[in-house]
Design a protein around this motif. Sequence first.
Motif, PDB file in Angstrom:
ATOM      1  N   MET A   1      15.778  -3.688  28.542  1.00  0.00           N
ATOM      2  CA  MET A   1      15.214  -3.648  29.864  1.00  0.00           C
ATOM      3  C   MET A   1      15.212  -5.035  30.508  1.00  0.00           C
ATOM      4  O   MET A   1      15.545  -5.158  31.677  1.00  0.00           O
ATOM      5  N   ILE A   2      14.830  -6.041  29.736  1.00  0.00           N
ATOM      6  CA  ILE A   2      14.803  -7.411  30.258  1.00  0.00           C
ATOM      7  C   ILE A   2      16.219  -7.888  30.539  1.00  0.00           C
ATOM      8  O   ILE A   2      16.471  -8.532  31.560  1.00  0.00           O
ATOM      9  N   ASP A   3      17.179  -7.564  29.667  1.00  0.00           N
ATOM     10  CA  ASP A   3      18.569  -7.940  29.878  1.00  0.00           C
ATOM     11  C   ASP A   3      19.120  -7.289  31.150  1.00  0.00           C
ATOM     12  O   ASP A   3      19.912  -7.877  31.872  1.00  0.00           O
ATOM     13  N   GLU A   4      18.691  -6.067  31.396  1.00  0.00           N
ATOM     14  CA  GLU A   4      19.146  -5.354  32.584  1.00  0.00           C
ATOM     15  C   GLU A   4      18.615  -6.010  33.856  1.00  0.00           C
ATOM     16  O   GLU A   4      19.356  -6.180  34.833  1.00  0.00           O
ATOM     17  N   LYS A   5      17.355  -6.437  33.847  1.00  0.00           N
ATOM     18  CA  LYS A   5      16.760  -7.118  34.991  1.00  0.00           C
ATOM     19  C   LYS A   5      17.440  -8.473  35.213  1.00  0.00           C
ATOM     20  O   LYS A   5      17.709  -8.860  36.351  1.00  0.00           O
ATOM     21  N   GLU A   6      17.723  -9.199  34.133  1.00  0.00           N
ATOM     22  CA  GLU A   6      18.402 -10.495  34.242  1.00  0.00           C
ATOM     23  C   GLU A   6      19.809 -10.307  34.797  1.00  0.00           C
ATOM     24  O   GLU A   6      20.276 -11.109  35.611  1.00  0.00           O
ATOM     25  N   SER A   7      20.468  -9.259  34.384  1.00  0.00           N
ATOM     26  CA  SER A   7      21.813  -8.968  34.871  1.00  0.00           C
ATOM     27  C   SER A   7      21.783  -8.655  36.372  1.00  0.00           C
ATOM     28  O   SER A   7      22.642  -9.118  37.132  1.00  0.00           O
ATOM     29  N   ILE A   8      20.808  -7.899  36.785  1.00  0.00           N
ATOM     30  CA  ILE A   8      20.679  -7.552  38.203  1.00  0.00           C
ATOM     31  C   ILE A   8      20.360  -8.805  39.015  1.00  0.00           C
ATOM     32  O   ILE A   8      20.951  -9.053  40.068  1.00  0.00           O
ATOM     33  N   LEU A   9      19.439  -9.626  38.534  1.00  0.00           N
ATOM     34  CA  LEU A   9      19.090 -10.870  39.225  1.00  0.00           C
ATOM     35  C   LEU A   9      20.294 -11.809  39.299  1.00  0.00           C
ATOM     36  O   LEU A   9      20.506 -12.479  40.318  1.00  0.00           O
ATOM     37  N   LYS A  10      21.058 -11.853  38.217  1.00  0.00           N
ATOM     38  CA  LYS A  10      22.244 -12.704  38.189  1.00  0.00           C
ATOM     39  C   LYS A  10      23.260 -12.241  39.233  1.00  0.00           C
ATOM     40  O   LYS A  10      23.840 -13.050  39.953  1.00  0.00           O
ATOM     41  N   ARG A  11      23.479 -10.944  39.351  1.00  0.00           N
ATOM     42  CA  ARG A  11      24.414 -10.411  40.349  1.00  0.00           C
ATOM     43  C   ARG A  11      23.916 -10.662  41.771  1.00  0.00           C
ATOM     44  O   ARG A  11      24.683 -10.975  42.666  1.00  0.00           O
ATOM     45  N   ILE A  12      22.607 -10.521  41.966  1.00  0.00           N
ATOM     46  CA  ILE A  12      22.034 -10.778  43.290  1.00  0.00           C
ATOM     47  C   ILE A  12      22.212 -12.253  43.661  1.00  0.00           C
ATOM     48  O   ILE A  12      22.586 -12.582  44.786  1.00  0.00           O
ATOM     49  N   LEU A  13      21.977 -13.129  42.708  1.00  0.00           N
ATOM     50  CA  LEU A  13      22.143 -14.572  42.942  1.00  0.00           C
ATOM     51  C   LEU A  13      23.607 -14.903  43.235  1.00  0.00           C
ATOM     52  O   LEU A  13      23.898 -15.674  44.154  1.00  0.00           O
TER      53      LEU A  13
END
Length: 128
Positions: free
Chosen positions: A1-13
Amino acid sequence: MIDEKESILKRILQFCMQLLVNLFLLFLLIEGFKSSYYFSYKLFADVPYRVGADQRISITIEEGSTATLIAQQLEQNGIVEGKYLFLAREYLGKYNNRILAGTYQLGPDMTPDEICRTICGIQSEDGT
């Protein structure tokens, strides 16, 4: 779950950074077009630097003066807007090899063609 949120934040950035870079490049492109249009308009429209200015300045052109020195002198005295604009107009109008030494009364209300014809000793539009 945390990896998924980091991945989404990374794509948004990454998306935001790409958007900023693209906006900056678009801004540079628009500014380049504006500058090119302004230069071209001033070059080909043959408009005076300051319309309605009634002052005349005595400019002396020495024998053997280059077009660059003359353009710089005109710019320093406030007769033309920029020396590169004047040099381009002088070159395109084929006045550069016809400049005569002497003292001339020039003003910022004269168009670049009028200035060129004056310093070349040309009396009329047809070059005679």
